[in-house]
Design a protein around this motif. Structure first.
Motif: not given
Length: 266
Positions: A77-83, A142-147, A198-202
């Motif tokens: 999720a962190t990789l997807g949201a970060t990219v 998770h990708v959607m709300f971390c984005l 932040l994305a990883f923690a969330l």
């Protein structure tokens, strides 16, 4: 009078230390009770010191399995949201297009919307699409709300960048890709790293959205919640303490590296 003067001079420092102590108090309690040996099923009262849980952190069935699932989901999720978040942030800051203002406003909706509303909406979406609830539905959610959090962090960094640095690189005959790789990306890296952390923690910590869209998959927060209904194993405190220590060590290492780079440049 001297005491009052001393307090006035150090009021900000004392207030900061009190606030820090208040924030760290739960972590201290978790650490202390990771060395407890309770008589019953619940680890809520101190009985006696023991290191048994530290010697066998996976001694509780499915604990390390749920931890592994949470870590996998958090990493992907962190990789997807970060990219995706980094590309969206650059697009919103650097380019002009139709509905740009609307996109800027919509980015903040997941952060402002109650998690239970988003969880129910995502569940409705997955059910209407006929998707089987499990690992992949959790990951997509998770990708959607971390984005949004990644976009906000990276966007703030990109907006503060000096465009003259990139122009100087182009004046020195650097191509677009070389300019981005050697100038733009290193400057934006702190914002990207902040968004990724932040994305990883969330993602790792999320319970509400995960619980709605997990199906039969059990993540670590869901395991902790389920264990609290019938007993709280000490190993949960061990895992929490270990993760806290790792986070502190990574933060200290990052600060040391940044200080070393500053001294090297000076």
């Amino acid at each position: 009078m001297a005491v009052v003067t001393w307090l006035k001079r150090r009021l900000v420092v004392l207030a900061g230390l009190c606030t820090l102590g208040y924030l760290l108090l739960p972590n201290v309690v978790v650490t202390v009770f990771s060395f407890n040996r309770p008589k019953g099923r619940f680890n809520y009262q101190w009985q006696r010191f023991s290191t048994d849980a530290w010697k066998d952190p996976c001694g509780v069935a499915d604990l390390c399995g749920s931890l592994s699932i949470s870590l996998q989901i958090a990493v992907w999720a962190t990789l997807g949201a970060t990219v995706l978040g980094t590309m969206i942030a650059f697009a919103l800051v650097r380019y002009r297009f139709r509905a740009r203002g609307a996109v800027n406003s919509l980015i903040f909706l997941p952060m402002a919307m109650p998690e239970v509303v988003m969880a129910a909406s995502l569940l409705t979406l997955f059910l209407n699409l006929g998707a089987q609830l499990g690992f992949w539905t959790i990951l997509i959610a998770h990708v959607m709300f971390c984005l949004s959090f990644v976009v906000t962090a990276v966007k703030a960094r990109v907006m503060s960048m000096d465009p003259r640095l990139e122009q100087a690189a182009q004046d020195l005959y650097a191509g677009p890709f070389q300019t981005f790789l050697r100038v733009t990306l290193p400057i934006a890296a702190p914002g990207i790293a902040a968004g990724a952390l932040l994305a990883f923690a969330l993602s790792f910590d999320d319970f509400i959205i995960t619980n709605f869209n997990a199906g039969a998959t059990v993540t670590f927060p869901m395991f902790v919640w389920g264990s609290a209904q019938r007993g709280t194993p000490v190993q949960i405190n061990v895992i929490g303490t270990a993760m806290f220590v790792v986070a502190v060590l990574l933060t200290l290492a990052s600060m040391a590296l940044a200080d070393r780079r500053t001294k090297h440049r000076a």
